[in-house]
Design a protein around this motif. Structure first.
Motif, short mmCIF file in Angstrom:
data_model
loop_
_atom_site.label_atom_id
_atom_site.label_comp_id
_atom_site.label_asym_id
_atom_site.label_seq_id
_atom_site.Cartn_x
_atom_site.Cartn_y
_atom_site.Cartn_z
N CYS A 176 0.82 -1.21 0.00
CA CYS A 176 0.00 0.00 0.00
C CYS A 176 0.85 1.26 0.00
O CYS A 176 2.00 1.27 0.45
CB CYS A 176 -0.90 0.02 1.24
SG CYS A 176 -2.13 -1.28 1.32
N ASN A 177 0.24 2.36 -0.48
CA ASN A 177 0.79 3.67 -0.18
C ASN A 177 0.74 3.82 1.34
O ASN A 177 -0.26 3.45 1.96
CB ASN A 177 -0.04 4.77 -0.84
CG ASN A 177 -0.17 4.59 -2.34
OD1 ASN A 177 -1.26 4.40 -2.86
ND2 ASN A 177 0.94 4.64 -3.04
N ARG A 181 -2.87 2.45 4.34
CA ARG A 181 -2.80 1.11 4.94
C ARG A 181 -3.99 0.81 5.85
O ARG A 181 -4.33 -0.36 6.06
CB ARG A 181 -1.49 0.96 5.71
CG ARG A 181 -0.29 0.86 4.78
CD ARG A 181 1.03 0.99 5.50
NE ARG A 181 2.16 0.73 4.60
CZ ARG A 181 3.42 1.05 4.85
NH1 ARG A 181 3.72 1.67 6.00
NH2 ARG A 181 4.37 0.78 3.99
N LYS A 302 3.02 -1.93 -11.30
CA LYS A 302 4.14 -1.01 -11.53
C LYS A 302 4.29 -0.66 -13.02
O LYS A 302 5.05 0.24 -13.36
CB LYS A 302 5.43 -1.62 -10.99
CG LYS A 302 5.45 -1.75 -9.47
CD LYS A 302 6.78 -2.24 -8.98
CE LYS A 302 6.80 -2.32 -7.46
NZ LYS A 302 6.56 -1.00 -6.82
N ARG A 370 -5.83 -1.83 -5.89
CA ARG A 370 -4.78 -1.17 -6.67
C ARG A 370 -5.37 -0.67 -7.98
O ARG A 370 -5.97 -1.43 -8.74
CB ARG A 370 -3.61 -2.13 -6.92
CG ARG A 370 -2.85 -2.44 -5.65
CD ARG A 370 -1.68 -3.36 -5.87
NE ARG A 370 -2.10 -4.72 -6.17
CZ ARG A 370 -1.28 -5.77 -6.11
NH1 ARG A 370 -0.03 -5.61 -5.75
NH2 ARG A 370 -1.73 -6.99 -6.40
N SER A 373 -1.82 4.51 -9.77
CA SER A 373 -0.85 4.78 -8.70
C SER A 373 -1.43 4.60 -7.31
O SER A 373 -0.73 4.77 -6.30
CB SER A 373 -0.29 6.20 -8.84
OG SER A 373 -1.33 7.15 -8.69
N VAL A 374 -2.71 4.27 -7.22
CA VAL A 374 -3.38 4.09 -5.92
C VAL A 374 -3.22 2.66 -5.46
O VAL A 374 -3.47 1.71 -6.20
CB VAL A 374 -4.88 4.44 -6.03
CG1 VAL A 374 -5.61 4.10 -4.73
CG2 VAL A 374 -5.05 5.92 -6.36
N ALA A 376 -4.30 0.88 -1.77
CA ALA A 376 -4.81 1.14 -0.42
C ALA A 376 -5.77 0.04 -0.01
O ALA A 376 -6.45 -0.56 -0.86
CB ALA A 376 -5.52 2.49 -0.36
N LEU A 384 -5.56 8.09 2.55
CA LEU A 384 -4.78 8.42 1.36
C LEU A 384 -5.27 9.73 0.75
O LEU A 384 -4.47 10.59 0.36
CB LEU A 384 -4.90 7.28 0.35
CG LEU A 384 -4.02 7.37 -0.90
CD1 LEU A 384 -2.55 7.33 -0.54
CD2 LEU A 384 -4.37 6.25 -1.87
N ALA A 388 -3.20 13.42 0.53
CA ALA A 388 -3.04 14.02 -0.80
C ALA A 388 -3.58 15.45 -0.82
O ALA A 388 -2.94 16.36 -1.38
CB ALA A 388 -3.74 13.17 -1.85
N THR A 393 -1.13 17.21 -3.46
CA THR A 393 -0.76 16.32 -4.56
C THR A 393 -2.01 15.90 -5.34
O THR A 393 -3.14 16.17 -4.94
CB THR A 393 -0.01 15.09 -4.04
OG1 THR A 393 -0.82 14.42 -3.05
CG2 THR A 393 1.31 15.50 -3.39
#
Length: 658
Positions: A176-177, A181, A302, A370, A373-374, A376, A384, A388, A393
């Motif tokens: 996770c980012n 989490r 990725k 997923r 880019s996420v 969680a 998240l 941000a 962001t």
């Protein structure tokens, strides 16, 4: 803080600080001998209010006692912040940094100094229904100067697991980012305990030379126990607790009951590492070859844009069916592909993105949500989003994750049904509705506050006052009235969304009026909403806010037709503003009887005016019936003649008399 705890900005305590919170010396005015320190949370970032409420005053041999918490003005930043006061551990931090080395904990001391007190701490946490999610060697302290007992450090001034290294987290959480989490479960805490013990007994980070991606891949391929212990030698007893807590399957991982049995001397069945099934032939993708579904899912995430062709041309399904012998997964991927291909062309890009997301979920049934880019957990998307938005962001992909129903796909691809999943699915369906309504009070701001109970209102009017509760909103706006442009509205998108998420009373009509195009109705919606909050919460003395709102009411004043009524309202507004009563302002401008009387009077005036206009036009165009005018003229002439005759007779009589 609380008129009791003195915190000293000039006395920082670097050895007690966390990555997200600065530490300072603190004193209890009622008990100056007590050794305390305070953590000042990073301004604007969400904290764990639920855990603060639960853990305040809780004591345990493995917990750092939380004495108090609350919002206070912090002179170093000239704004309000969240502060948490703890009893100060006397022995210092166990491990200075995750890459440093220290004196290893002897296996004979492991149970007494570490496992037993931390086990007691976890029992306290479970009794309060909260997880710690910050168990790591760098957040452990020696409770006494003699270093005879370890206590867990702070877990409330930051999002769950936000500061945790991938080394210490489960494989799923490590994917996770950090902000996504989520609070997780007690088995996540037990895994972090096992990973921390592995570091403590070795006196170092066994994979400190690897980056996070390499650590995660090694855990997936070799298992967590092998990754953290490697060639290390240790007793059977220590190996048993490490294998139990570091088990990568959460269903087989030790529970608190298992740990309690181990502490009581019971030997449990040894857990052997279970490795994922490997394919007979590897699947080449993005320059590498992959032999397990889980590794492939990580690689897909990725290299997002390169995944769709592998699914569309059937390579993935064929590999799953023939090389991995995973027919169920192959059928599921085929179904996801079929749904995506059937989508109309203008929505196909979105459908393909969701197809990739669902495919990654099918390949790894325990991984987080997923999407691009996420990454969680379902209960971590709110965190998240909060980080941000605070850090400025990009939130585009988070919005897409919700709107394109990636959470729904996550729940649909889980093997076991859970009531919590059903609740979460409903929650995200509601969030999608907020995002699809762009009006004030909805949108991304509403989702932010709906998913984060601990998120302070981010409006520029309130951000320095750290408004967590709706009771603090109007006082903050009242204070802001002295510093803002009087032409701006006190209700912006953040304030409206905060009210919508935090108010526990009906305000649907007032929120709806805010979005109306008519200036008079929208400004009345703003006034009525603020007045409703003031009335429901019983708050007075809002002179600044009432004056601010009063300057914005001209469209509502002009909606009255009577000049006398408008003049009366304009005269009354300054008086009511000085009283600080939004409720009375609302009653003045939105009185039903006055509105009805004004409308009736205006209707009568319009009718009279229209009649006169018609008569004027008829006269001008010669369409008037003259009979009535002639009769009136004859009557008038007769009256005038009689009056003249009467005067003449009187004058003659007077002349004869005299």
């Amino acid at each position: 803080m609380r008129d009791r705890y003195q915190i000293y900005p000039g006395t920082p305590l670097l050895d007690l600080a966390t990555p997200s919170a600065q530490a300072y010396h603190a004193e209890d005015r009622r008990d100056p001998k007590k050794s305390l320190f305070a953590l000042i949370a990073r301004p604007g970032h969400p904290v764990r209010i639920d855990a603060m409420r639960a853990l305040k005053g809780s004591e345990g041999p493995g917990l750092m006692t939380m004495v108090e918490w609350g919002v206070m003005h912090w002179p170093l930043l000239n704004r309000k912040v969240m502060a948490v006061v703890y009893e100060r551990p006397a022995g210092g931090r166990v491990m200075a940094s995750i890459t440093s080395e220290f004196k290893a904990l002897e296996e004979s001391e492991l149970i007494r100094k570490a496992v037993t007190p931390i086990f007691e701490a976890l029992k306290v946490l479970r009794s309060h229904n909260v997880t710690h999610r910050a168990i790591r060697p760098t957040n452990m302290f020696w409770a006494t100067a003699e270093k005879d007992r370890i206590v867990l450090g702070d877990c409330v001034t930051v999002l769950p697991a936000f500061e945790q290294p991938v080394l210490i987290e489960t494989v799923e959480s490590g994917m996770c980012n950090p902000a996504g989490r989520g609070p997780g479960s007690y088995t996540d805490d037990l895994y972090s305990l096992g990973a921390s013990l592995a570091v403590l007994v070795q006196g170092r980070n066994p994979v400190g030379h690897l980056d996070d991606d390499a650590v995660l891949r090694r855990k997936i391929v070799q298992g967590s126990f092998a990754t953290l212990i490697g060639e290390g030698r240790m007793s059977l007893q220590t190996s048993e607790i490490l294998r139990g807590t570091l088990c990568d399957d959460p269903l087989e991982r030790w529970t608190l009951e298992s740990l309690e049995l181990w502490l009581s001397g019971r030997r449990l069945s040894p857990l052997l590492a279970k490795f994922e099934k490997r394919a007979a032939r590897a699947l080449p993708f993005a320059g590498r070859e992959y032999s397990t579904a889980r590794e492939l899912a990580v690689a897909f995430c990725k290299n997002w844009d390169a995944v769709a062709p592998v699914i569309l041309d059937g390579r993935l399904e064929l590999w799953l069916r023939r090389s991995l012998d995973a027919k169920d997964k192959a059928d599921a991927v085929s179904g996801v592909l079929r749904d995506a291909v059937m989508t109309v062309n203008e929505k196909r890009t979105a459908a393909f993105d969701l197809m990739v997301a669902k495919t990654c979920m099918l390949l790894d049934g325990r991984a987080p949500i997923r999407y691009k880019s996420v990454a969680a957990m379902p209960d971590g998307i709110g965190g998240l989003l909060a980080v941000a938005m605070v850090e400025g962001t990009e939130v585009k992909f988070i919005v897409e994750t919700i709107v394109r129903e990636a959470p729904k796909g996550y729940f649909e691809t889980r093997e076991a049904y859970s009531p919590e999943n059903s609740i979460m699915a409903t929650l995200y369906r509601d969030q999608k509705g907020f995002l699809e309504r762009a009006s004030i009070g909805n949108g991304i701001e509403r989702v932010l506050y709906e998913l984060n109970e601990s998120m302070p209102c981010m409006s520029p009017f309130t951000v320095e006052d750290y408004v967590l509760d709706i009771r603090d909103l109007l006082p903050a706006l009242n204070a802001a009235a002295k510093k803002v442009d009087a032409k701006t509205w006190p209700i912006d998108r953040h304030v409206a969304a905060f009210i919508g998420a935090r108010a526990n009373f009906d305000m649907e009509r007032q929120m709806g009026d805010l979005t109306l195009p008519d200036p008079d109705r929208s400004v009345m919606g703003m006034l009525n909403l603020l007045a409703l909050i003031q009335w429901r919460l019983g708050q007075g003395g809002l002179q600044g806010l009432a004056t601010w709102v009063g300057t914005l009411l001209q469209p509502a004043i002009n909606s009255y037709h009577s000049r006398e009524r408008r003049a009366h309202i304009e005269k009354e507004i300054p008086r009511l503003a000085r009283e600080g009563s939004l409720v009375e302002l609302s009653r003045l401008l939105d009185a039903p009887e006055e509105r009805a009387q004004d409308a009736h009077g205006f209707a009568e005036a319009r009718a009279t005016w229209a009649s006169a206009q018609r008569e004027i036009k008829d006269i001008e165009e010669g369409r008037v019936n003259n009979t009535k005018a002639i009769r009136f003229a004859q009557q008038l002439a007769a009256l005038i003649s009689m009056a003249i005759a009467f005067v003449t007779v009187v004058l003659l009589l007077l002349s004869r008399w005299f």
